[in-house]
Design a protein around this motif. Sequence first.
Motif, PDB file in Angstrom:
ATOM      1  N   VAL A 111      11.556  -9.557 -50.953  1.00 25.56           N
ATOM      2  CA  VAL A 111      12.586  -9.321 -49.941  1.00 25.56           C
ATOM      3  C   VAL A 111      13.873 -10.025 -50.356  1.00 25.56           C
ATOM      4  N   PHE A 142      17.460  -8.446 -51.315  1.00 19.09           N
ATOM      5  CA  PHE A 142      18.660  -8.969 -50.677  1.00 19.09           C
ATOM      6  C   PHE A 142      19.750  -9.194 -51.693  1.00 19.09           C
ATOM      7  N   GLN A 175      26.873 -26.746 -32.437  1.00 17.39           N
ATOM      8  CA  GLN A 175      26.332 -26.653 -31.089  1.00 17.39           C
ATOM      9  C   GLN A 175      25.328 -27.766 -30.888  1.00 17.39           C
ATOM     10  N   LEU A 205      20.529  -6.437 -42.853  1.00 14.48           N
ATOM     11  CA  LEU A 205      20.535  -7.803 -43.395  1.00 14.48           C
ATOM     12  C   LEU A 205      20.142  -8.802 -42.329  1.00 14.48           C
ATOM     13  N   ALA A 242      16.415  -8.473 -41.666  1.00 11.95           N
ATOM     14  CA  ALA A 242      15.548  -9.000 -42.714  1.00 11.95           C
ATOM     15  C   ALA A 242      15.543 -10.516 -42.678  1.00 11.95           C
ATOM     16  N   ALA A 243      16.723 -11.119 -42.560  1.00 12.53           N
ATOM     17  CA  ALA A 243      16.793 -12.571 -42.528  1.00 12.53           C
ATOM     18  C   ALA A 243      15.993 -13.115 -41.352  1.00 12.53           C
ATOM     19  N   ARG A 303      22.858 -15.800 -29.967  1.00 12.94           N
ATOM     20  CA  ARG A 303      23.874 -15.704 -31.013  1.00 12.94           C
ATOM     21  C   ARG A 303      23.142 -15.891 -32.337  1.00 12.94           C
ATOM     22  N   GLN A 319      22.323 -19.405 -33.425  1.00  7.96           N
ATOM     23  CA  GLN A 319      21.299 -19.997 -32.554  1.00  7.96           C
ATOM     24  C   GLN A 319      19.913 -19.491 -32.928  1.00  7.96           C
ATOM     25  N   ARG A 360      18.886 -21.259 -36.056  1.00  8.31           N
ATOM     26  CA  ARG A 360      18.597 -22.652 -35.740  1.00  8.31           C
ATOM     27  C   ARG A 360      17.216 -22.772 -35.093  1.00  8.31           C
TER      28      ARG A 360
END
Lengths: 204, 483, 339
Positions: A68, A72, A179, C148, C151-152, C301, C304, C307
């Motif tokens: 993958v 990419f 954040q 993208l 997939a990520a 988001r 987020q 994270r």
Amino acid sequence: MIVYAAAFYVFAAMAIASGAMVIASRNPVHSVLFLILAFFNAAGLFVLMGAEFLAMILVIVYVGAVAVLFLFVVMMLDINFAELRQGFLQYLPIGGLVGLILLVELLFVAGTWVFAPEAGQIVSDRPSGSGGTTNAHAIGLVLYTKYAYPFQLAGLVLLVAMIGAIVLTFRSRDGVRRQRVADQLARGPESAVELRKVKSGEGV
Amino acid sequence: MTAFSMTDLATVAPEIFLAVLGLALLMAGVFRGDRASGWISWAVVAGFAAAAGLVWQGGGARALAFDGLYVSDAFSLFMKQLTLLGSGLALVLSIRFNDREGIARIEYPVLFLFATLGMMTMISANDLLVLYVGLELQSLCLYVVAAYRRDSVRSTEAGLKYFVLGALSSGMLLYGVSLIYGYTGTTRFDVLVEQVAGHGAPALGLVVGLVFLISGLAFKVSAVPFHMWTPDVYEGAPTPVTAFFAAAPKVAALALFARVLVGAFGPLVEQWSQIIVFLSIASMALGAFAAVGQTNIKRLMAYSSIGHMGYVLIGLAAGNVSGLRGLLIYTAIYVVMGIGTFACILCMRRQGRTVEAIADLAGLARTHPMVAFALAIFMFSMSGIPPLAGFFGKFYVFMSAIEAGLYVLAVLGVLSSVVAAFYYLRIVKVMYFDEPDAVLDRPIGGTLAVVLAGTSTFTLLFFLAPGPLLARAQAAAAALIGG
Amino acid sequence: MAELWHGYLGPGAWIVFKILLIVVPLLLGVAYLTLAERKVLAAMQLRKGPNVVGPFGLLQPLADGLKLLLKETIIPSGANPVVFLAAPMVTFILAIVAWAVIPFDYGLVVANINVGVLYLFAISSLGVYGIIMAGWASNSKYAFLGALRSAAQMVSYEVSIGFVIISVLMCVGSLNLGDIVLAQRGLWFAIPLFPMFVVFFISALAETNRAPFDLPEAEAELVAGYNVEYSGMTFALFFLGEYANMILMSAMTSILFLGGWLPPLLIAPFTWLPGPVWFALKIALCLFVFLWVRATFPRYRYDQLMRLGWKVFLPFSLFWLVVTAGVLVAFGWAPRLAG
């Protein structure tokens, strides 16, 4: 047995064909997709050999994760094919020579093939899926006892790879506003909301 | 299928100690930030010393651990201590350099530590699998430290080149390993010896596998024709890293070479000896001739190291106890000389910036007489002029070649060292007889001075007491050949 | 001839029959899941939902399916046709083949393989290919960005799913799904491994690109994400694949944590219902939570999302893995295998 043999030939032929297509196809994305197909067929061959644990791990690790990321990167690269092919012709003689030598060596090797006396023993030692221990069990038994030392070292290799990636790419930037979830949660209505009486017609 | 025991763990104590230290220092570094890199470096140096102590404690008796995957004997004792010495000195050289260049980060010493751990694993490997894992552990660290100055194009290029060619060589090595495994059914060295010895003429596949294995290892010691990466990587990497490259990994790879060829494939000596002779002659010739035209001193040292690997391989080609003894002595002396030379190169700074051209050394004898004297000693020693240490290295290696009947090899070795003497002496000439055009910075820094003094004293006065080194090398070589 | 029938054709026909026995109800389930989603969302938003086609809108999914079947499949001119058409097929086929190892009752499974969990994990990790191929082959910026992101996201959450699965496996001592269910006869793993259960469920939401992690098809910014260029049956295959994946993830949750086909208590009134019914009820419960979450939470988001995956779930699941292993060893609860 016929099904078994047919499956073997299908998987093997597909693996070789897709392996050839990996280097033959002009579009690098297609190359990666063929690579994935080759992995798949290799996994199929593993299943036929009774090594289903390895087959699944091959799919999970190589197809599910490594390829993958490959895909990419290849998709985002802007590769100039014309330039690539120029170099190809220039290096064809020497590359072809190296390939030829390797091929001849392989043929020699295959021509003098003698099975090691222990080879038959190894195959018969293979734990079968149906009776006795399972694949995963058998691998675990040697991996954590006999091969504990290289296993731990392999862990260190991965750790080093991670350190390396971080050293070479990570930059801590200043002035980034991050954040902070805890701060957001700790914020109560007292500091966030202000109640005012607004006289009608006057605005704030 | 029994689990490993406490004796196994005790045998591997130096490696375990280094691994745990590395993890602990990594954690400490992550929490303390990059300002802690100074004391972490010193902690790693202390760890190397402690590991050397543990290795010494373990003694030279042959001991297997982990079901024969790991071996500890007089040979590994000698090579491990040498590796630890080389790594430690290279790390000491880097501390001040990194501070001044503003690239000090906590990962640097940790990577050195893991690289050294990988080398120790290689030296103690008794199995092709462990050999490969140790080699990869070492190589991965080296790729990263080569590209360590990531904002410099040359350093990044060095890292990338090293990585690509190193990966290629690993691939060749693995291909060889798989062939060997396929034809013998084992990856353990001590079993391999019996397999190889028992079957008369070896299978062709086994020999092909062995050739691939040798090619992969030759990459790591940068022997011709697998040397292409060396000049670029030596030039591009930060100087202390180059010093490290020139010393420790070479020791480990040579140890591996000796252990695999003499230890595991001893009965096939006729097959591999010719390859080693070829590698040796090609390396000596290229090291001698290609270095003549160089203007950058780090590049020059790269070719010089290729040449030195050629001389060392003579000892391996001889394949007897005295050849191995020559190899060990040469390697030990080479490590000290190499670190010393790079310490001199690290002194080459002008107005706070590093300079690397040979011409920058002009008139060094007048501005920095002590550094010039030390560098002159190293240069004379590398060209093999008696009574400096380098002469002894060459002497024992050539002696063993003659003993083994490799007269051509010995003669070619002597001839190429005459050619090589030309460029070593040219540096001395530049330092002592050319006019200085700009003065190099001084002072050179305390740690650098100490390393310089230590290494040059060793090189200069080695002839007074060569006994201990000779005795230990003899024991180590005998341990490998004997069993 | 008889030998041929007994040797190959007979078993072959039996296997095809078993496959149909799973695929047909599955596709029906998918169809009615879409209806259920619209009804549940509508109820939560005080609307009625589809109620025109058939009684209570029950024929709505069939109407939708017919519409998609009759629409033209458009291949964009800049697209790579082979990959473009292969992508929805990959998505759909992967969503279907995973069901081969799901046990519906004791011994009621098409392929009772030793490495069932790994098979499921492998198949679910392959789901990303359909999306990434679709995004690339469409030759469209929106589609590519969506692919993208997707997939990520899927790769990130797979890692913690893997750790969760490992901690379940440590409690069972087998990779066979049937054994995993049987190991929960006394106590469902959702109770002792409750934190892992939560991590798994949330990761399953991310893995299926469902709200609140539906960034790949964030309609407000990406039009529709990776499937923006698809129409007609190709789109329908994506749609079916996604919903089949939702059901699959719910089935996995039930098997790993909610005792699969087992009734809550092995006593009289509960044991009257057969195993497959309990299994279906549990899947339905999980699916309801899927929809409930969609109706409740706003979209995350992207930073987020990452994270949460890498800085919260990954360390947390790793930590719990160590805790689980420690507890199992300390109290001697670790399963032992013969041999």
